[in-house]
Write a protein that holds these residues in place. Sequence first.
Motif, PDB file in Angstrom:
ATOM      1  N   VAL A 133       0.863  -1.181   0.000  1.00 46.95           N
ATOM      2  CA  VAL A 133       0.000   0.000   0.000  1.00 46.95           C
ATOM      3  C   VAL A 133       0.897   1.228   0.000  1.00 46.95           C
ATOM      4  CG1 VAL A 133      -1.768   1.279   1.258  1.00 46.95           C
ATOM      5  CG2 VAL A 133      -1.797  -1.222   1.280  1.00 46.95           C
ATOM      6  N   ALA A 134       0.603   2.166  -0.906  1.00 51.18           N
ATOM      7  CA  ALA A 134       1.382   3.408  -0.963  1.00 51.18           C
ATOM      8  C   ALA A 134       0.463   4.565  -0.601  1.00 51.18           C
ATOM      9  CB  ALA A 134       1.955   3.609  -2.362  1.00 51.18           C
ATOM     10  N   GLU A 135       1.038   5.568   0.075  1.00 52.32           N
ATOM     11  CA  GLU A 135       0.230   6.720   0.464  1.00 52.32           C
ATOM     12  C   GLU A 135       0.574   7.909  -0.423  1.00 52.32           C
ATOM     13  OE1 GLU A 135       0.610   7.785   4.577  1.00 52.32           O
ATOM     14  OE2 GLU A 135      -0.747   9.493   4.354  1.00 52.32           O
ATOM     15  N   CYS A 136      -0.455   8.535  -0.997  1.00 49.47           N
ATOM     16  CA  CYS A 136      -0.221   9.701  -1.857  1.00 49.47           C
ATOM     17  C   CYS A 136       0.359  10.833  -1.004  1.00 49.47           C
ATOM     18  CB  CYS A 136      -1.517  10.152  -2.507  1.00 49.47           C
ATOM     19  SG  CYS A 136      -1.331  11.726  -3.375  1.00 49.47           S
ATOM     20  N   PRO A 137       1.518  11.369  -1.429  1.00 49.27           N
ATOM     21  CA  PRO A 137       2.145  12.421  -0.627  1.00 49.27           C
ATOM     22  C   PRO A 137       1.351  13.732  -0.661  1.00 49.27           C
ATOM     23  CG  PRO A 137       3.368  12.059  -2.665  1.00 49.27           C
ATOM     24  CD  PRO A 137       2.282  11.030  -2.633  1.00 49.27           C
ATOM     25  N   GLN A 138       0.430  13.846  -1.625  1.00 47.62           N
ATOM     26  CA  GLN A 138      -0.304  15.105  -1.755  1.00 47.62           C
ATOM     27  C   GLN A 138      -1.638  15.089  -0.995  1.00 47.62           C
ATOM     28  OE1 GLN A 138       0.351  17.248  -5.502  1.00 47.62           O
ATOM     29  NE2 GLN A 138      -1.877  17.216  -5.731  1.00 47.62           N
ATOM     30  N   CYS A 139      -2.421  14.007  -1.160  1.00 52.58           N
ATOM     31  CA  CYS A 139      -3.759  14.018  -0.538  1.00 52.58           C
ATOM     32  C   CYS A 139      -3.946  12.913   0.493  1.00 52.58           C
ATOM     33  CB  CYS A 139      -4.842  13.934  -1.615  1.00 52.58           C
ATOM     34  SG  CYS A 139      -4.970  12.306  -2.372  1.00 52.58           S
ATOM     35  N   GLY A 140      -2.956  12.042   0.641  1.00 51.22           N
ATOM     36  CA  GLY A 140      -3.061  11.009   1.666  1.00 51.22           C
ATOM     37  C   GLY A 140      -3.861   9.784   1.252  1.00 51.22           C
ATOM     38  N   GLU A 141      -4.351   9.760   0.023  1.00 50.98           N
ATOM     39  CA  GLU A 141      -5.101   8.602  -0.476  1.00 50.98           C
ATOM     40  C   GLU A 141      -4.221   7.340  -0.409  1.00 50.98           C
ATOM     41  OE1 GLU A 141      -8.177   8.397  -1.487  1.00 50.98           O
ATOM     42  OE2 GLU A 141      -8.291   6.619  -2.758  1.00 50.98           O
ATOM     43  N   LEU A 142      -4.818   6.217   0.018  1.00 45.78           N
ATOM     44  CA  LEU A 142      -4.049   4.974   0.074  1.00 45.78           C
ATOM     45  C   LEU A 142      -4.253   4.180  -1.211  1.00 45.78           C
ATOM     46  CD1 LEU A 142      -4.639   3.875   3.768  1.00 45.78           C
ATOM     47  CD2 LEU A 142      -2.674   5.085   2.795  1.00 45.78           C
ATOM     48  N   LEU A 143      -3.142   3.742  -1.769  1.00 47.49           N
ATOM     49  CA  LEU A 143      -3.164   3.078  -3.068  1.00 47.49           C
ATOM     50  C   LEU A 143      -2.670   1.651  -2.908  1.00 47.49           C
ATOM     51  CD1 LEU A 143      -3.473   5.500  -5.137  1.00 47.49           C
ATOM     52  CD2 LEU A 143      -1.386   4.611  -6.158  1.00 47.49           C
ATOM     53  N   GLU A 144      -3.518   0.682  -3.250  1.00 45.63           N
ATOM     54  CA  GLU A 144      -3.033  -0.698  -3.199  1.00 45.63           C
ATOM     55  C   GLU A 144      -2.326  -1.011  -4.502  1.00 45.63           C
ATOM     56  OE1 GLU A 144      -5.951  -3.598  -2.160  1.00 45.63           O
ATOM     57  OE2 GLU A 144      -6.627  -2.422  -0.445  1.00 45.63           O
ATOM     58  N   TRP A 145      -1.181  -1.674  -4.398  1.00 46.50           N
ATOM     59  CA  TRP A 145      -0.457  -2.017  -5.620  1.00 46.50           C
ATOM     60  C   TRP A 145       0.028  -3.450  -5.531  1.00 46.50           C
ATOM     61  CZ3 TRP A 145       4.537  -3.620  -4.844  1.00 46.50           C
ATOM     62  CH2 TRP A 145       5.136  -3.226  -3.645  1.00 46.50           C
ATOM     63  N   SER A 146       0.268  -4.052  -6.674  1.00 46.51           N
ATOM     64  CA  SER A 146       0.882  -5.379  -6.696  1.00 46.51           C
ATOM     65  C   SER A 146       1.682  -5.501  -7.985  1.00 46.51           C
ATOM     66  CB  SER A 146      -0.181  -6.474  -6.612  1.00 46.51           C
ATOM     67  OG  SER A 146      -1.019  -6.402  -7.725  1.00 46.51           O
ATOM     68  N   LEU A 147       2.699  -6.317  -7.932  1.00 46.44           N
ATOM     69  CA  LEU A 147       3.500  -6.541  -9.133  1.00 46.44           C
ATOM     70  C   LEU A 147       4.146  -7.913  -9.050  1.00 46.44           C
ATOM     71  CD1 LEU A 147       6.727  -6.189  -8.221  1.00 46.44           C
ATOM     72  CD2 LEU A 147       6.148  -3.791  -8.336  1.00 46.44           C
ATOM     73  N   ASP A 148       4.657  -8.346 -10.197  1.00 50.46           N
ATOM     74  CA  ASP A 148       5.398  -9.586 -10.241  1.00 50.46           C
ATOM     75  C   ASP A 148       6.880  -9.212 -10.297  1.00 50.46           C
ATOM     76  OD1 ASP A 148       4.937 -12.686 -11.052  1.00 50.46           O
ATOM     77  OD2 ASP A 148       6.801 -11.896 -11.905  1.00 50.46           O
ATOM     78  N   LEU A 149       7.701  -9.914  -9.507  1.00 47.85           N
ATOM     79  CA  LEU A 149       9.125  -9.543  -9.452  1.00 47.85           C
ATOM     80  C   LEU A 149       9.760  -9.510 -10.842  1.00 47.85           C
ATOM     81  CD1 LEU A 149      10.454 -11.452  -6.306  1.00 47.85           C
ATOM     82  CD2 LEU A 149       9.965  -9.015  -6.552  1.00 47.85           C
ATOM     83  N   GLY A 150       9.221 -10.342 -11.754  1.00 52.37           N
ATOM     84  CA  GLY A 150       9.744 -10.370 -13.124  1.00 52.37           C
ATOM     85  C   GLY A 150       9.717  -9.002 -13.782  1.00 52.37           C
ATOM     86  N   GLU A 151       8.765  -8.158 -13.376  1.00 50.57           N
ATOM     87  CA  GLU A 151       8.630  -6.832 -13.999  1.00 50.57           C
ATOM     88  C   GLU A 151       9.776  -5.901 -13.622  1.00 50.57           C
ATOM     89  OE1 GLU A 151       4.717  -5.107 -13.181  1.00 50.57           O
ATOM     90  OE2 GLU A 151       3.981  -7.148 -12.859  1.00 50.57           O
ATOM     91  N   ILE A 152      10.413  -6.142 -12.475  1.00 48.63           N
ATOM     92  CA  ILE A 152      11.441  -5.190 -12.025  1.00 48.63           C
ATOM     93  C   ILE A 152      12.808  -5.859 -11.885  1.00 48.63           C
ATOM     94  CG2 ILE A 152       9.873  -3.650 -10.794  1.00 48.63           C
ATOM     95  CD1 ILE A 152      10.657  -5.156  -8.234  1.00 48.63           C
ATOM     96  N   TRP A 153      12.917  -7.058 -12.415  1.00 47.72           N
ATOM     97  CA  TRP A 153      14.083  -7.882 -12.200  1.00 47.72           C
ATOM     98  C   TRP A 153      15.049  -7.781 -13.361  1.00 47.72           C
ATOM     99  CZ3 TRP A 153      13.070 -13.557 -10.337  1.00 47.72           C
ATOM    100  CH2 TRP A 153      14.258 -14.134  -9.925  1.00 47.72           C
ATOM    101  N   SER A 154      16.262  -7.351 -13.126  1.00 48.61           N
ATOM    102  CA  SER A 154      17.296  -7.460 -14.157  1.00 48.61           C
ATOM    103  C   SER A 154      17.946  -8.822 -13.956  1.00 48.61           C
ATOM    104  CB  SER A 154      18.371  -6.386 -13.986  1.00 48.61           C
ATOM    105  OG  SER A 154      17.779  -5.138 -13.806  1.00 48.61           O
ATOM    106  N   PRO A 155      17.951  -9.663 -14.984  1.00 47.73           N
ATOM    107  CA  PRO A 155      18.517 -11.009 -14.803  1.00 47.73           C
ATOM    108  C   PRO A 155      19.936 -10.956 -14.253  1.00 47.73           C
ATOM    109  CG  PRO A 155      17.479 -10.807 -16.948  1.00 47.73           C
ATOM    110  CD  PRO A 155      17.463  -9.435 -16.341  1.00 47.73           C
TER     111      PRO A 155
END
Length: 244
Positions: free
Chosen positions: A68-90
Amino acid sequence: MRILSDHEVLRTWETGLTQHPVDRALTILATAFPGTGRDSLASMSVGQRDGYLMDVREANFGSGVSGVAECPQCGELLEWSLDLGEIWSPLENASEGGPNRLTLQEYELLYRLPDSTDLAAIVPGGDVARGRAALLRRCVLEARREGVEIEPISLPEEIILGMAAEMEARDPQAETLLDFECPECGARWQALFDILEFLWIEVQARARRLLGEVHDLARAYGWSEAAILEMSPVRRRFYLEAGA
Ligand SMILES: [Zn+2]
């Protein structure tokens, strides 16, 4: 790399609980890669280390990550998810730590990529920009200005920043940033993704679940902790359900 046994998960958790995150990462890696000495693990570049931690996370707990990330401007809570493959450099693309040569303006540098020992040397709670500069200067093995050797500490900020950009290009996994956009107010921001945090959450959760099972089975059947942990998860599940 090996898959962690129940014993190993518990031991890693117990040891890592009171450790600085840098040491905690090394404790996990030392268990998952028993053939690699702690010194070798500590001298891996930060990006290489994080690549191995991602490997451990995926093999033992899967590659799905959410938060969960919090918007630094309005405080809205944002749920996020990702697969490690998306950010993984082999891993095969990971840079060796160096040393590498770099010429910036009239300066010539010989440097290596930051590793765990460098991270451990940063004083927690200190000024971030200063800590970063100190970290980078640690990694300068030799500095020359117009051919004359100088102390790394005297390098101008601009040159240090130039070297930081070069390091980032050589070790892209060292700093992974996630992009966010707030659906409420449209603000955009980036947040640092720390694989250790997400690996440790899983180690903690599995360790606590295991201890809970040991507790229930020991109470119901009088078996020892060692005997219970020797059992396969399937058998433990069976006895837990039978005893419920
Ligand atoms: Zn917002």
